[in-house]
Design a protein around this motif. Structure first.
Motif, short mmCIF file in Angstrom:
data_model
loop_
_atom_site.label_atom_id
_atom_site.label_comp_id
_atom_site.label_asym_id
_atom_site.label_seq_id
_atom_site.Cartn_x
_atom_site.Cartn_y
_atom_site.Cartn_z
N UNK A 66 0.94 -1.23 -0.07
CA UNK A 66 0.11 -0.08 -0.09
C UNK A 66 0.81 1.43 -0.15
N UNK A 67 1.81 1.01 0.65
CA UNK A 67 2.92 2.23 0.59
C UNK A 67 3.93 2.53 -0.37
N UNK A 68 4.00 1.61 -1.51
CA UNK A 68 4.52 1.88 -2.38
C UNK A 68 4.20 3.11 -3.24
N UNK A 69 5.17 3.90 -4.05
CA UNK A 69 4.88 5.28 -4.72
C UNK A 69 4.02 4.74 -5.87
N UNK A 70 4.22 3.56 -6.66
CA UNK A 70 3.57 3.10 -7.69
C UNK A 70 2.07 3.00 -7.55
N UNK A 71 1.84 2.42 -6.08
CA UNK A 71 0.48 1.97 -5.72
C UNK A 71 -0.45 3.33 -5.73
N UNK A 72 -0.06 4.27 -5.42
CA UNK A 72 -0.76 5.56 -5.33
C UNK A 72 -0.45 6.44 -6.34
N UNK A 73 -0.06 5.88 -7.59
CA UNK A 73 0.39 6.94 -8.56
C UNK A 73 -0.37 6.37 -9.77
N UNK A 74 -0.89 7.25 -10.78
CA UNK A 74 -1.36 6.86 -12.01
C UNK A 74 -0.12 6.69 -12.95
#
Length: 761
Positions: free
Chosen positions: A752-760
């Motif tokens: 959940x804390x990966x940059x890719x997880x919260x990035x389009x």
């Protein structure tokens, strides 16, 4: 990148686009107006009260007129810069003569002076501001690589790229493309079933089918409504110090319904501006006008009634200007606009449309606990069963909602000197800035419905452009006009003006069809590009203005919450209904309250209400949801068309410690632990559910190693494991191997804390 840099980049690209266009030609809108607007118009622009030396440079008539102090001299002499006072003042070595004045701390550099000199030498031809010229149809450009474009958008983009010697990126891999379009259309991650189906479908129609499926989902309406809530400054409280409760959520339900039903944009905004003035208005049309009552309302005793009534009308006027015209109308409340052709008289003529509501500045103080000040409508169970079937009403109680209405007798409107409520000047009548589109009350009507007719007139140069640009911003990360809230003189030029005009005209010609517009966007080759950026492209175009790649954009506060809930299986997909109060740190409301009213204390909800989408989180204006605020959410204090994007340590702390993320990690881990699968398979499933792609071997190795390390530690301290997973109110599953659950929760939490997880991407 500075405005001048963007203008020069745009200029360079446009000049290369047409061989017949002279490379030495200086264009007023493209080259000169940005300089004059930024450095000169404050003292020599539209605002007569601030104008110095009686000189006006924002109009050709003013610039060519004889100088008041020197009738033989002229600020600009077309074709003769050496006799043009503007140029002479720019190059003067006498600080008393130099312009801009030294004390202004403004400077015009040598390159800009050279542009102004060349422009004067070429005849000093003025043009109306680009945004006030109606869009004109442009032929779709021909391109060298005829195989790349998927629709007309791509021709415009590729023509610019080819003129700059840049190749577009390859298409994104299917997994990332599916994630991108799923989040953009519904705000939710693609399910594992959707991922499997799409990745296994090798037909040419696979992507188009997914787009159609996503547009048909009710979650599309929720995603679109989240954006419109910012525009409409929706909140669940009245604002100001007491900040009492209001019930405007049925209007939010209507917005979701309108987007899902694909109401044409002209109808969508007409109903919100003037649904009550339509012939024999329905209850749905009346409800839509709640848009204009979303402003703050005071419930504090002792205030001056008229002062606050004027504040409400002011808010509607400012919101109209920003939401639909992308103009800073508020700058003309106290004086003529310093940059744009909006007179103070124009401001109050627009104000007059919204000044007819039979309302008071103060209906009653907080002890009255008014949920919907008049005028309002009462929504009954019968209404929901027969007419307003899209409203998710939870009980049999009648729900009051604020709506619009006009007085039977006209309330006179006056220009307010310095914008002060009790300093009326000359009387004004309904009207709008002539520079946009002259308002003919005989043709349009002299009320808000006439205003809506003027706004949706196909000759209005702004309405379609503004909306198309905002939608482009939502799907591509940056508007074709970067300043999506300001199409005026101080705003930026369009990066692709011909494309913007083409889209605006095409949008109107096809019935203002929003879903069609979005499908055009997401099926274009431009949208489907990979977001991988080479060093060359980063150096040439760091802001991705030319769109040679897809932009990486952090997800919104609401979407980040929804990602955690949806991927873990906690999300309650119920559509509409009253707002909910999820987890929140204790004492925040209490520390910022007057102590009066039902919202003096935060009373958290429980059960399914904890797992609703971010769209439904309760917005108290004086204390917005803290986690969302940290993630750049809006406080809904006023109309907002573009959220800030920041990257701060607080955001990392929220993702690490927010109860929603922790509880989602725990529940997901418990569900995975119950499956008859290996830890490797569980980790892959978690990764795919959250990141929406399969992990690379090296990524999987890191996560499995982390799992083993954490499990070893929890095996040695079972009590620590039990304490770690004791988070959230969702019932825990009884699993004997608590160490495995805790270790798996750590892995999920890490994903959940990966940059890719919260990035389009």
């Amino acid at each position: 990148m500075t405005l001048i840099a963007i203008v020069m980049l745009t200029s360079s690209c446009r000049e290369k686009l047409s061989a017949s266009r002279s490379k030495d030609s200086v264009d007023y809108n493209l080259h000169i107006r940005p300089i004059l607007s930024d450095r000169c118009f404050k003292c020599h622009g539209p605002d007569a009260n601030q104008r110095k030396a009686h000189l006006r440079l924002d109009t050709q008539e003013g610039a060519l007129a004889a100088l008041k102090d020197d009738p033989e001299g002229h600020a600009i002499v077309p074709g003769d810069p050496e006799h043009s006072e503007v140029y002479l003042r720019l190059i003067s070595t006498d600080t008393a003569e130099l312009m801009p004045p030294v004390k202004s701390n403004l400077k015009i550099n040598e390159q800009e002076i050279a542009l102004i000199k060349k422009w004067i030498a070429q005849g000093a031809k003025y043009k109306p501001h680009w945004a006030f010229i109606p869009p004109h149809k442009t032929a779709v450009p021909e391109v060298d690589d005829a195989e790349w474009p998927k629709n007309e958008i791509d021709n415009f983009i590729l023509a610019r790229l080819e003129s700059n010697g840049i190749e577009p990126n390859e298409t994104a891999d299917p997994a990332r493309l599916l994630k991108r379009v799923s989040f953009d259309i519904t705000g939710l991650p693609p399910t594992l079933a959707m991922q499997d189906k799409f990745l296994e479908d090798n037909s040419p129609e696979a992507y188009a089918k997914v787009v159609d499926e996503l547009l048909a989902q009710p979650q599309y309406g929720e995603k679109m409504a989240a954006y419109w809530m910012d525009v409409a400054r929706y909140a669940d409280s009245h604002g100001y110090q007491d900040d009492g409760l209001r019930t405007m959520w049925p209007w939010r339900d209507w917005v979701i319904h309108a987007f899902n039903a694909n109401y044409p944009y002209d109808q969508f905004i007409t109903w919100q501006l003037a649904g009550d003035l339509l012939p024999n208005p329905t209850k749905e049309q009346l409800l839509a006008t709640g848009f204009n009552r979303n402003h703050k309302i005071t419930q504090e005793g002792g205030v001056i009634d008229e002062e606050y009534r004027i504040e409400y009308v002011t808010d509607r006027t400012n919101t109209f200007g920003k939401a639909f015209l992308a103009l800073t109308f508020e700058c003309a409340k106290c004086h003529d606009h310093k940059y744009d052709p909006i007179l103070q008289k124009d401001y109050y003529s627009t104000f007059s449309f919204f000044n007819q509501v039979p309302e008071k500045g103060l209906v009653g103080d907080i002890t009255l606990a008014s949920l919907a000040d008049p005028p309002n409508m009462k929504i009954t169970t019968a209404d929901v069963e027969k007419i307003l079937t899209f409203i998710n009403k939870k009980d049999t109680a009648t729900v009051p909602v604020m709506i619009m209405a006009d007085k039977s007798d006209k309330r006179p409107t006056y220009l307010l000197k310095r914008g002060v409520y009790d300093a009326p000047g000359d009387r004004v009548y309904v009207g709008l800035p002539k520079a946009i589109l002259p308002f003919d009350s005989v043709r349009y009507g002299n009320n808000r419905l006439g205003l809506a007719h003027w706004l949706t007139d196909k000759n209005n140069p702004l309405t379609a452009r503004v909306f198309v640009n905002r939608m482009w911003q939502e799907f591509f990360g940056r508007g074709l006009v970067k300043t999506s809230g300001d199409f005026g003189m101080q705003g930026e030029m369009p990066s692709h003006p011909e494309l913007l005009d083409w889209l605006a005209l095409d949008f109107m010609d096809h019935g203002w069809d929003i879903k069609r517009l979005i499908k055009q966007f997401v099926t274009s080759a431009t949208y489907k590009q990979s977001s991988v950026v080479s060093e060359k492209k980063l150096a040439v175009d760091p802001e991705n203005i030319l769109l040679a790649r897809s932009s990486r954009v952090k997800m919104s506060a609401e979407v980040i919450r929804d990602l955690a809930l949806a991927s873990s299986g906690l999300l309650v997909k119920e559509i509409g209904g009253p707002s909910v109060k999820p987890y929140q740190p204790k004492g925040i409301w209490e520390s910022s309250t007057s102590g009066r009213g039902v919202l003096a204390r935060y009373v958290q909800d429980h059960g399914d209400k904890l797992y609703r989408r971010g769209l439904y989180c309760f917005i108290k204006r004086t204390v917005p949801p803290p986690s969302m605020l940290v993630m750049d959410g809006s406080n809904r204090d006023q109309c907002e068309v573009k959220r800030m994007r920041t990257n701060t340590p607080l955001q990392a702390l929220v993702l690490l410690n927010d109860p929603v993320v922790l509880e989602s990690s725990r529940v997901f881990a418990e569900r995975l632990a119950q499956k008859n699968s290996t830890i490797e398979e569980k980790t892959i499933e978690a990764f795919r559910s959250i990141v929406a792609r399969a992990p690379k071997p090296e990524e999987l190795k890191v996560l499995l190693t982390y799992y083993e390390e954490e499990k070893k530690g929890f095996d040695q301290s079972p009590e620590k494991a039990r304490e770690f997973i004791a988070v959230g109110e969702y019932p825990q599953t009884e699993i004997k191997d608590v160490a495995s659950v805790a270790a798996l929760m750590q892995v999920v939490h890490t994903i959940f804390n990966l940059e890719e997880s919260i990035t389009k991407v």
